[in-house]
Scaffold this motif. Structure first.
Motif, PDB file in Angstrom:
ATOM      1  N   TYR A   1       5.113  -1.043  -1.017  1.00  0.00           N
ATOM      2  CA  TYR A   1       4.540  -0.380  -2.187  1.00  0.00           C
ATOM      3  C   TYR A   1       4.411   1.128  -1.943  1.00  0.00           C
ATOM      4  N   LEU A   2       3.929   1.509  -0.766  1.00  0.00           N
ATOM      5  CA  LEU A   2       3.752   2.935  -0.454  1.00  0.00           C
ATOM      6  C   LEU A   2       5.093   3.650  -0.334  1.00  0.00           C
ATOM      7  N   VAL A   3       6.099   2.986   0.196  1.00  0.00           N
ATOM      8  CA  VAL A   3       7.411   3.619   0.358  1.00  0.00           C
ATOM      9  C   VAL A   3       8.114   3.767  -1.005  1.00  0.00           C
ATOM     10  N   LEU A   4       8.029   2.752  -1.849  1.00  0.00           N
ATOM     11  CA  LEU A   4       8.728   2.757  -3.122  1.00  0.00           C
ATOM     12  C   LEU A   4       7.966   3.476  -4.238  1.00  0.00           C
ATOM     13  N   ARG A   5       6.804   3.881  -4.018  1.00  0.00           N
ATOM     14  CA  ARG A   5       5.985   4.535  -5.038  1.00  0.00           C
ATOM     15  C   ARG A   5       6.418   5.905  -5.319  1.00  0.00           C
TER      16      ARG A   5
END
Length: 60
Positions: free
Chosen positions: A56-60
């Protein structure tokens, strides 16, 4: 010649000792804690959560 007085081996004493040993082994086996699958399940859920948060943090 002098005779040495030897007491006969008491088979009942041997049987009683064996029974005591067998009962003690049964009690120890019954008292042994059962392995719970709870720890591996929690570890898998935690790993999925960590991977999910990282994704989630990488793709946000």
């Amino acid at each position: 010649m002098s005779e040495q007085h030897q007491q006969p081996i008491d088979p009942a004493g041997t049987t009683q000792q064996f029974r005591a040993f067998a009962q003690r082994s049964d009690q120890e086996a019954a008292a042994a804690p059962k392995k719970s699958p709870l720890v591996p399940i929690i570890a898998v859920v935690a790993a999925i959560l960590v991977i999910g948060v990282a994704a989630y943090l990488v793709l946000r």
